[in-house]
Design an enzyme around this catalytic site. Structure first.
Site, short mmCIF file in Angstrom:
data_model
loop_
_atom_site.label_atom_id
_atom_site.label_comp_id
_atom_site.label_asym_id
_atom_site.label_seq_id
_atom_site.Cartn_x
_atom_site.Cartn_y
_atom_site.Cartn_z
N CYS A 1 2.49 6.72 11.40
CA CYS A 1 1.61 7.66 10.79
C CYS A 1 0.80 8.59 11.86
O CYS A 1 0.54 9.85 11.40
CB CYS A 1 0.66 6.76 9.92
SG CYS A 1 0.19 5.32 10.87
N GLN B 1 -3.10 8.63 5.47
CA GLN B 1 -2.01 7.78 6.17
C GLN B 1 -0.96 7.23 5.24
O GLN B 1 0.08 7.11 5.62
CB GLN B 1 -2.87 6.53 6.73
CG GLN B 1 -1.91 5.72 7.67
CD GLN B 1 -1.27 4.43 6.74
OE1 GLN B 1 -1.66 4.06 5.86
NE2 GLN B 1 0.10 4.26 7.32
N ARG C 1 -9.24 1.52 15.56
CA ARG C 1 -9.16 1.20 14.16
C ARG C 1 -10.76 1.51 13.75
O ARG C 1 -11.48 0.88 14.35
CB ARG C 1 -8.93 -0.26 14.00
CG ARG C 1 -8.45 -0.47 12.35
CD ARG C 1 -7.20 0.05 11.76
NE ARG C 1 -6.24 -0.76 12.11
CZ ARG C 1 -4.98 -0.43 11.73
NH1 ARG C 1 -4.51 0.70 11.12
NH2 ARG C 1 -3.97 -1.13 12.05
N ALA D 1 0.87 -1.22 -0.14
CA ALA D 1 0.14 0.17 -0.03
C ALA D 1 0.86 1.19 0.03
O ALA D 1 0.56 2.09 -0.88
CB ALA D 1 -0.95 0.06 1.18
N VAL D 2 1.75 1.30 0.99
CA VAL D 2 3.00 2.52 0.88
C VAL D 2 3.69 2.43 -0.19
O VAL D 2 4.01 3.41 -0.90
CB VAL D 2 3.60 2.39 2.30
CG1 VAL D 2 4.60 3.71 2.33
CG2 VAL D 2 2.66 2.59 3.53
N HIS E 1 -6.42 8.85 8.37
CA HIS E 1 -6.61 8.87 9.77
C HIS E 1 -7.04 9.97 10.58
O HIS E 1 -7.01 11.16 9.58
CB HIS E 1 -5.18 8.72 10.39
CG HIS E 1 -4.48 7.37 10.45
ND1 HIS E 1 -5.11 6.15 9.75
CD2 HIS E 1 -3.24 6.97 10.86
CE1 HIS E 1 -4.29 5.23 9.87
NE2 HIS E 1 -3.29 5.73 10.68
P1 A2P Z 1 4.72 -8.65 -1.54
O1 A2P Z 1 3.63 -8.09 -2.34
O2 A2P Z 1 5.41 -9.37 -2.60
O3 A2P Z 1 4.08 -9.86 -0.51
P2 A2P Z 1 1.59 -4.01 2.87
O4 A2P Z 1 2.19 -3.04 3.80
O5 A2P Z 1 0.48 -3.37 1.90
O6 A2P Z 1 1.09 -5.30 3.29
O7 A2P Z 1 2.79 -4.32 1.78
C1 A2P Z 1 4.07 -5.03 2.32
C2 A2P Z 1 5.00 -4.89 1.24
O8 A2P Z 1 6.23 -5.69 1.71
C3 A2P Z 1 4.89 -5.87 0.05
O9 A2P Z 1 5.50 -5.01 -1.12
C4 A2P Z 1 5.52 -7.24 0.14
O10 A2P Z 1 5.65 -7.78 -0.99
C5 A2P Z 1 6.57 -6.59 1.14
N1 A2P Z 1 7.27 -7.87 1.72
C6 A2P Z 1 6.81 -8.55 2.73
N2 A2P Z 1 7.53 -9.16 3.31
C7 A2P Z 1 8.65 -9.28 2.26
C8 A2P Z 1 9.85 -9.97 2.53
N3 A2P Z 1 10.12 -11.02 3.48
N4 A2P Z 1 10.85 -9.50 1.66
C9 A2P Z 1 10.70 -8.58 0.88
N5 A2P Z 1 9.38 -7.93 0.70
C10 A2P Z 1 8.54 -8.01 1.74
#
Ligand code: A2P
Length: 345
Positions: free
Chosen positions: A136, A325, A243, A21-22, A250
């Site tokens: 945030c 946020q 939440r 999302a970010v 937010h």
């Molecule tokens: P992926 O989309 O491949 O799971 P959010 O905060 O929206 O849940 O997004 C989390 C972000 O962090 C996503 O881009 C996710 O990739 C990435 N991510 C989560 N775990 C890992 C990891 N172990 N290594 C690299 N990126 C990660």
């Protein structure tokens, strides 16, 4: 950690968590602000390797994050959770990158600046390779208080948040939409990401509770980080974090006490001049900050500015804020930090 400054503009960037999302908002902010991007590496988990994301008319391919991902990278923007930051941020720094980290992994470390550029940009220069982007709710709450704190020291803050799904990531936003659709269709929906039913409901923030104090982790982050951002360890602050079923902005109800008496007119005048905030304080039309209006906006909306009548000494003001946020609460703040790095190194 030894960090050797190197010329940064135009700079080679990596986004860790680009599919989140970010992450997607990092891309939006970099493009919208015309950040001097040289090379741009999109990194995520192995699950996303090969996916493509649009950036300035191009289609960029996401790579799996590995220990070798940071060769030649000047600035790495991280938003992939605390565990990923703890493991990979030091690797990125060792490879020569400056990390701007959106997780809570390093925020309270003494050698890591915790920065809201409108408040404490001067801390950026002291980094040792990692700069932390604050929580945030802390960013959104402290933005309108800073101009007042400089003029008439704020000694105590009490706040209650109304926090959107986006703070728990893209999967939580999807859960809010899916569970709302299911609710309206009269279907059952078992929560997968958040601990309680989200449609037409609200609940205490989904972080763990300290059994002794009764505060949850989010509240503790907001309280500690506010003191660090303001550089005021004596600031008395109490937060209640909730939440609410809103997608990406937010809101926070804040009451703050100053050292000396302050009128609502003084408070409003100072907030109106502050960078990054916008007054939405229309009593005649009962129009005040709303998440719907803050969504997609860079500014923090501030209104309901009024004397807190529970304090007869006239030192306490109440107000209500709403801020995106994903933008000022996360991606925008991080990109502003990166802009300072580019300007000053
Ligand atoms: P992926 O989309 O491949 O799971 P959010 O905060 O929206 O849940 O997004 C989390 C972000 O962090 C996503 O881009 C996710 O990739 C990435 N991510 C989560 N775990 C890992 C990891 N172990 N290594 C690299 N990126 C990660």
């Amino acid at each position: 950690m030894n960090h050797q400054p190197r010329p940064l503009a135009p700079c080679s960037l990596a986004i860790v968590g680009a599919t989140g999302a970010v992450g997607v908002e990092f891309l939006h902010c970099l493009a919208a602000r015309n950040f001097p991007v040289g090379k741009l590496k999109l990194l995520a988990s192995h699950r996303s390797a090969g996916k493509t994301l649009p950036f300035k008319g191009q289609s960029l391919t996401v790579e799996a994050l590995t220990e070798d991902s940071f060769a030649g990278v000047d600035i790495a923007l991280f938003s992939a959770g605390g565990e990923t930051s703890k493991k990979y941020a030091p690797i990125a720094v060792k490879a020569g990158a400056v990390v701007v980290d959106n997780s809570s992994a390093f925020r309270m470390d003494a050698d890591v600046p915790l920065v809201v550029p409108e408040v404490n940009a001067k801390e950026i220069g002291a980094h040792q390779g990692i700069i932390a982007n604050p929580n945030c709710a802390a960013i959104i709450s402290m933005m309108p208080l800073w101009p007042i704190h400089q003029h008439n020291r704020i000694t105590r803050v009490q706040l209650a948040t109304y926090q959107a799904a986006s703070g728990a990531g893209a999967a939580a936003m999807e859960e809010l939409s899916d569970s709302t659709r299911a609710y309206l269709a009269g279907q059952d929906y078992a929560p997968k990401v958040l601990p309680h039913p989200y449609a037409f409901n609200l609940f205490s923030h989904n972080t763990k509770i300290d059994p002794v104090t009764g505060y949850n982790d989010e509240e503790i982050k907001v309280m500690r980080e506010a003191r660090k951002i303001f550089g005021d360890p004596d600031l008395r602050i109490s937060a209640t974090c909730i939440r609410v079923p809103v997608l990406r902005a937010h809101a926070v109800a804040i009451s703050f006490e100053c050292e000396r008496p302050i009128t609502e007119h003084e408070a409003r005048a100072m907030i109106a001049k502050a960078p990054g905030v916008k007054l939405v304080d229309d009593r005649a039309n009962n129009l005040f900050p709303m998440p719907k209006d803050a969504s997609g906006k860079d500014e923090i909306l501030v209104g309901r500015i009024r004397q807190d009548l529970s304090d007869p000494s006239g030192r306490t003001i109440a107000l209500f804020v709403a801020g995106d946020q994903l933008l000022k609460g996360a991606a925008l703040n991080a990109v502003q930090i990166a802009e300072h790095l580019v300007k000053t190194q």
